[in-house]
Design a protein around this motif. Structure first.
Motif, PDB file in Angstrom:
ATOM      1  N   UNK A 124       0.829  -1.208   0.000  1.00  0.00           N
ATOM      2  CA  UNK A 124       0.000   0.000   0.000  1.00  0.00           C
ATOM      3  C   UNK A 124       0.862   1.257   0.000  1.00  0.00           C
ATOM      4  N   UNK A 125       0.262   2.348  -0.405  1.00  0.00           N
ATOM      5  CA  UNK A 125       0.963   3.628  -0.334  1.00  0.00           C
ATOM      6  C   UNK A 125       1.210   3.956   1.142  1.00  0.00           C
ATOM      7  N   UNK A 126       2.186   4.812   1.430  1.00  0.00           N
ATOM      8  CA  UNK A 126       2.452   5.168   2.837  1.00  0.00           C
ATOM      9  C   UNK A 126       1.212   5.694   3.549  1.00  0.00           C
ATOM     10  N   UNK A 127       0.381   6.426   2.833  1.00  0.00           N
ATOM     11  CA  UNK A 127      -0.845   6.968   3.433  1.00  0.00           C
ATOM     12  C   UNK A 127      -1.732   5.854   3.978  1.00  0.00           C
ATOM     13  N   UNK A 128      -1.874   4.767   3.221  1.00  0.00           N
ATOM     14  CA  UNK A 128      -2.729   3.664   3.649  1.00  0.00           C
ATOM     15  C   UNK A 128      -2.001   2.667   4.538  1.00  0.00           C
ATOM     16  N   UNK A 129      -0.698   2.532   4.388  1.00  0.00           N
ATOM     17  CA  UNK A 129       0.062   1.571   5.182  1.00  0.00           C
ATOM     18  C   UNK A 129      -0.133   1.815   6.679  1.00  0.00           C
ATOM     19  N   UNK A 130      -0.219   3.076   7.060  1.00  0.00           N
ATOM     20  CA  UNK A 130      -0.386   3.416   8.485  1.00  0.00           C
ATOM     21  C   UNK A 130      -1.746   2.983   9.026  1.00  0.00           C
ATOM     22  N   UNK A 131      -2.713   2.755   8.160  1.00  0.00           N
ATOM     23  CA  UNK A 131      -4.065   2.384   8.594  1.00  0.00           C
ATOM     24  C   UNK A 131      -4.196   0.897   8.911  1.00  0.00           C
ATOM     25  N   UNK A 132      -3.247   0.085   8.471  1.00  0.00           N
ATOM     26  CA  UNK A 132      -3.314  -1.356   8.694  1.00  0.00           C
ATOM     27  C   UNK A 132      -2.888  -1.716  10.114  1.00  0.00           C
ATOM     28  N   UNK A 133      -3.580  -2.674  10.701  1.00  0.00           N
ATOM     29  CA  UNK A 133      -3.216  -3.177  12.011  1.00  0.00           C
ATOM     30  C   UNK A 133      -1.934  -3.994  11.878  1.00  0.00           C
ATOM     31  N   UNK A 134      -1.128  -4.009  12.904  1.00  0.00           N
ATOM     32  CA  UNK A 134       0.090  -4.813  12.869  1.00  0.00           C
ATOM     33  C   UNK A 134      -0.243  -6.288  12.800  1.00  0.00           C
ATOM     34  N   UNK A 135       0.596  -7.033  12.064  1.00  0.00           N
ATOM     35  CA  UNK A 135       0.428  -8.482  11.979  1.00  0.00           C
ATOM     36  C   UNK A 135      -0.510  -8.846  10.892  1.00  0.00           C
TER      37      UNK A 135
END
Length: 135
Positions: A124-135
């Motif tokens: 994902x783009x950095x903007x969306x990467x931060x929205x994902x839960x870890x793991x």
């Protein structure tokens, strides 16, 4: 305890829709009647069922064909699957494209009108990467 969960899609042509999922996505039939077909994928164990909306088991006033529904299949190589589906004449509703939220996908239509979103995860783009839960 939840033992199972699967979608049941209403379609006026149960047999054609069942053949579509068997032929193009490798599902096997676990139960078949003229008004209902239950399918299971042999590798992943995922299930999907198809139901004639006019069957007596559907509550009065709710016998509609599935609309506004996307069935999503995550596969290893969406490009190869998209090419195979197009070659087979499956209606492509949205061609292959990358999404910034982390998917490369194509959307096709099954014989009953249900949209099938075939995806392969991508970075994902950095903007969306931060929205994902870890793991």
């Amino acid at each position: 305890m939840l033992n199972s969960s699967y979608a049941v899609l209403c379609t006026r042509d149960v047999a054609s829709s069942a053949a579509f999922y068997r032929e193009h996505f490798g599902f096997d039939t676990t139960f078949e009647a003229d008004w209902y077909v239950s399918l299971r994928h042999p590798d992943a164990g995922h299930e999907l069922a198809l139901l004639d909306p006019e069957h007596s088991s559907v509550p009065a006033g709710y016998g509609e064909v599935a609309r506004g529904v996307l069935v999503t299949f995550e596969l290893d190589d969406v490009d190869a699957v998209a090419a195979r589906l197009a070659e087979a004449g499956v209606p492509v509703v949205q061609g292959l494209r990358d999404e910034p939220f982390g998917q490369r996908h194509v959307i096709v239509r099954d014989p009953g009108g249900v949209l099938v979103d075939v995806i392969t995860p991508i970075e994902p783009s950095p903007e969306f990467a931060a929205a994902y839960a870890e793991g």
